[in-house]
Design an enzyme around this catalytic site. Structure first.
Site, mmCIF file in Angstrom:
data_model
loop_
_atom_site.group_PDB
_atom_site.id
_atom_site.type_symbol
_atom_site.label_atom_id
_atom_site.label_comp_id
_atom_site.label_asym_id
_atom_site.label_seq_id
_atom_site.Cartn_x
_atom_site.Cartn_y
_atom_site.Cartn_z
ATOM 1 C CG HIS A 271 -18.966 55.170 32.638
ATOM 2 N ND1 HIS A 271 -19.479 55.822 32.918
ATOM 3 C CD2 HIS A 271 -19.058 53.593 31.799
ATOM 4 C CE1 HIS A 271 -20.560 55.826 31.900
ATOM 5 N NE2 HIS A 271 -19.660 54.651 30.669
ATOM 6 C CG ASP A 328 -16.221 48.483 26.601
ATOM 7 O OD1 ASP A 328 -15.890 49.928 26.290
ATOM 8 O OD2 ASP A 328 -16.662 48.836 25.015
HETATM 9 C C1 SDX Z 1 -17.607 53.382 26.842
HETATM 10 O O1 SDX Z 1 -20.392 58.041 28.546
HETATM 11 C C2 SDX Z 1 -20.690 56.625 28.607
HETATM 12 O O2 SDX Z 1 -21.141 55.968 28.511
HETATM 13 C C3 SDX Z 1 -19.634 55.051 27.560
HETATM 14 C C4 SDX Z 1 -20.459 53.693 27.445
HETATM 15 C C5 SDX Z 1 -21.384 53.898 26.627
HETATM 16 O O3 SDX Z 1 -22.004 53.121 26.895
HETATM 17 O O4 SDX Z 1 -21.946 54.877 26.042
HETATM 18 O O5 SDX Z 1 -20.604 53.408 28.963
HETATM 19 C C6 SDX Z 1 -18.952 52.971 26.733
HETATM 20 O O6 SDX Z 1 -16.614 53.678 26.289
HETATM 21 C C7 SDX Z 1 -17.008 53.252 28.623
HETATM 22 C C8 SDX Z 1 -15.563 53.175 29.197
HETATM 23 C C9 SDX Z 1 -14.376 52.570 27.982
HETATM 24 N N1 SDX Z 1 -12.953 52.984 28.172
HETATM 25 C C10 SDX Z 1 -12.471 52.409 29.047
HETATM 26 O O7 SDX Z 1 -12.582 51.621 29.632
HETATM 27 C C11 SDX Z 1 -10.736 53.380 28.684
HETATM 28 C C12 SDX Z 1 -10.422 52.993 30.193
HETATM 29 N N2 SDX Z 1 -11.143 54.640 31.012
HETATM 30 C C13 SDX Z 1 -10.769 55.733 31.121
HETATM 31 O O8 SDX Z 1 -9.690 56.001 29.521
HETATM 32 C C14 SDX Z 1 -11.439 56.587 31.563
HETATM 33 O O9 SDX Z 1 -12.146 56.060 32.695
HETATM 34 C C15 SDX Z 1 -12.429 57.642 31.221
HETATM 35 C C16 SDX Z 1 -12.068 57.753 29.776
HETATM 36 C C17 SDX Z 1 -14.114 55.952 30.856
HETATM 37 C C18 SDX Z 1 -13.401 58.421 31.343
HETATM 38 O O10 SDX Z 1 -12.354 59.644 31.650
HETATM 39 P P1 SDX Z 1 -12.376 60.620 33.138
HETATM 40 O O11 SDX Z 1 -13.723 60.739 32.940
HETATM 41 O O12 SDX Z 1 -11.433 61.621 32.606
HETATM 42 O O13 SDX Z 1 -11.432 59.307 34.303
HETATM 43 P P2 SDX Z 1 -11.837 60.176 35.710
HETATM 44 O O14 SDX Z 1 -12.224 62.060 35.998
HETATM 45 O O15 SDX Z 1 -12.972 59.216 36.643
HETATM 46 O O16 SDX Z 1 -10.465 59.846 35.970
HETATM 47 C C19 SDX Z 1 -10.388 59.969 37.550
HETATM 48 C C20 SDX Z 1 -8.872 59.444 38.164
HETATM 49 C C21 SDX Z 1 -7.806 59.944 37.991
HETATM 50 O O17 SDX Z 1 -6.630 60.080 38.335
HETATM 51 P P3 SDX Z 1 -6.273 61.200 39.438
HETATM 52 O O18 SDX Z 1 -6.356 62.699 37.834
HETATM 53 O O19 SDX Z 1 -7.756 61.689 39.475
HETATM 54 O O20 SDX Z 1 -4.167 61.297 39.694
HETATM 55 O O21 SDX Z 1 -8.423 57.988 37.882
HETATM 56 C C22 SDX Z 1 -7.870 58.151 36.461
HETATM 57 C C23 SDX Z 1 -7.790 59.417 36.167
HETATM 58 O O22 SDX Z 1 -6.201 59.709 35.686
HETATM 59 N N3 SDX Z 1 -8.258 57.317 35.447
HETATM 60 C C24 SDX Z 1 -7.709 55.754 35.759
HETATM 61 C C25 SDX Z 1 -8.738 55.575 34.054
HETATM 62 N N4 SDX Z 1 -9.970 56.112 33.971
HETATM 63 C C26 SDX Z 1 -9.471 57.365 34.911
HETATM 64 N N5 SDX Z 1 -6.376 55.153 35.631
HETATM 65 C C27 SDX Z 1 -6.587 54.146 35.728
HETATM 66 N N6 SDX Z 1 -7.086 53.256 34.469
HETATM 67 C C28 SDX Z 1 -8.277 53.605 34.033
HETATM 68 N N7 SDX Z 1 -9.070 53.165 33.340
#
Ligand code: SDX
Length: 391
Positions: A271, A328
């Site tokens: 998130h 989700d």
């Molecule tokens: C919603 O914003 C909101 O409030 C949204 C929401 C709402 O109510 O409106 O809460 C609803 O959209 C929830 C999120 C749903 N999306 C997913 O579940 C898709 C999977 N999650 C991601 O793609 C990701 O976590 C995001 C898009 C939600 C956040 O993306 P970020 O901010 O770019 O992730 P981050 O900066 O926290 O990442 C930190 C690290 C990175 O790795 P490094 O580069 O540090 O090695 O964690 C990794 C990312 O690559 N990472 C993941 C991951 N999410 C982040 N690795 C594997 N699986 C994941 N899901």
């Protein structure tokens, strides 16, 4: 070097970032609508009451709530021309694509409620959006499964009417139908607002140009559709089905996620703000356990989701990156158990988030400090150069 421009906070002004609607503490996993903790609203409130709270800022009196519900029931119908439009849309279109298109045309069917500067028109548009989105969504769903649309029934409450327009007379087991109605009400409530998430920020950006609320909400639906945002609830189910089809080999799947090359994400985890558990995912996980416990045989995908969560949370790759289940992760297994196809999950998210979009659009419009959204950039292109042959 490139001329450095200062990056404005938010969208070119700070007004867009001030709000009285929702408070989130990402580190502590706190979520409050207008000051009320989500756990208390989940326990004691209803989607309709929370929609009123999020939009108007205070909990309604019993009389206000009753009148609000009656207003929505009285406005649930859509024009015949709109039904014809929905019937003409491509059957294979994703329901979110069709919903966004249909909602945009509300500005044409209801051109008497598009002026953002007219309080009465904004009020009328608010009621029309809340009242008609379930009817439009149900109509799109019925056509997508080759069924005739079902007209709204003004004698039913908001969620009861939605289920009626979707599934007709239900499963025949009135106790199960009542449980599903309660579950859907809670799921919609838990999605009602979430501060400046991608889709709500989109609604604010579009609304900041004095565009009408119908077009602003339509833009929000398009942003929500993305698999990184609301589309994640559908992506989680597809991920669980993929793991199941691989024989339930969770370890191999997690190994693939950790291999950056594979560009595979653990959908439903992580998130932008919550670096702790998403309080909504706790509520939904509990609801899933209640619902699925009533099924004859255990739901294989729910069991898989529980195992997947357990392994991920025991794996430092995820905990080091503060990746926890989000809203989700568990919602899809419940929608699936209720009979929804995966391509309707994000539509249900949109119906839940609608009060939040409306509330933010109205709040921004009332704020005299609001200016048009105009983010600035850091220019990194070529410095000045002359057109060839200029001597
Ligand atoms: C919603 O914003 C909101 O409030 C949204 C929401 C709402 O109510 O409106 O809460 C609803 O959209 C929830 C999120 C749903 N999306 C997913 O579940 C898709 C999977 N999650 C991601 O793609 C990701 O976590 C995001 C898009 C939600 C956040 O993306 P970020 O901010 O770019 O992730 P981050 O900066 O926290 O990442 C930190 C690290 C990175 O790795 P490094 O580069 O540090 O090695 O964690 C990794 C990312 O690559 N990472 C993941 C991951 N999410 C982040 N690795 C594997 N699986 C994941 N899901």
């Amino acid at each position: 070097g490139a001329s450095m421009t200062t990056l404005d906070p938010g969208f070119g002004n700070t007004a867009s970032c001030r709000s009285e609607i929702t408070y989130i503490d990402g580190a502590a996993g706190i979520l409050r609508y207008r000051g009320y903790p989500i756990q208390e609203l989940a326990k004691h409130s209803s989607f309709l009451e929370v929609a009123y709270l999020v939009i108007r800022g205070e909990l309604p009196s019993p009389g206000d709530l009753k009148e609000f519900g009656e207003q929505l029931s009285a406005n649930a119908g859509i024009p015949a021309e709109m039904s014809a439009l929905l019937d003409a849309l491509p059957r294979n279109g994703h329901p979110m694509t069709l919903l966004a298109a249909a909602v945009n045309t509300l500005a044409a069917y209801y051109a008497d409620s598009v002026d953002p500067k007219d309080d009465q028109q904004v009020e009328t548009a608010t009621i029309r959006l809340l009242a008609k989105l379930p009817t439009i969504a149900a109509h799109i769903y019925r056509r997508s499964v080759g069924e005739e649309p079902i007209a709204p029934d003004p004698s039913l409450d908001y969620v009861g009417n939605l289920l009626h327009m979707l599934f007709g007379d239900g499963s025949g087991d009135s106790e199960l139908d009542a449980l599903y109605a309660k579950a859907l009400d809670l799921l919609l409530l838990l999605h009602a607002d979430h501060e400046l998430n991608c889709s709500t920020a989109t609604v604010r950006v579009v609304g900041s140009s004095d565009a009408d609320i119908y077009g602003s909400v339509s833009a929000g639906i398009n942003a929500l559709f993305g698999p990184l945002h609301g589309g994640a609830n559908q992506a989680v189910l597809e991920m669980l089905e993929e793991i199941r089809d691989l024989g339930g080999d969770i370890d191999s799947f997690l190994a693939k996620v950790k291999d950056k090359e594979s560009k595979t994400r653990l959908m439903g985890f992580g998130h932008r703000v919550y670096k702790n558990f998403d309080p909504r995912s706790r509520e939904i996980k509990g609801l899933a356990a209640d619902i699925l416990a009533r099924q004859e045989e255990p739901d294989e995908l729910f069991a898989l989701a529980l195992e997947l969560e357990g392994k991920a949370l025991a794996d430092s790759y995820f905990t080091d990156r503060k990746l926890y289940p989000n809203v989700d992760f568990y919602s899809g297994v419940i929608y699936r158990a209720m009979g929804f196809p995966t391509n309707m999950f994000t539509v249900l998210f949109a119906l839940g988030r609608l009060p939040g979009w409306i509330a933010h659009w109205r709040e921004q419009r009332k704020d005299p400090a609001t200016r048009i959204a105009r983010p600035r950039q850091l220019y990194t292109g070529p410095t000045e150069r002359s057109y060839p042959g200029q001597g």
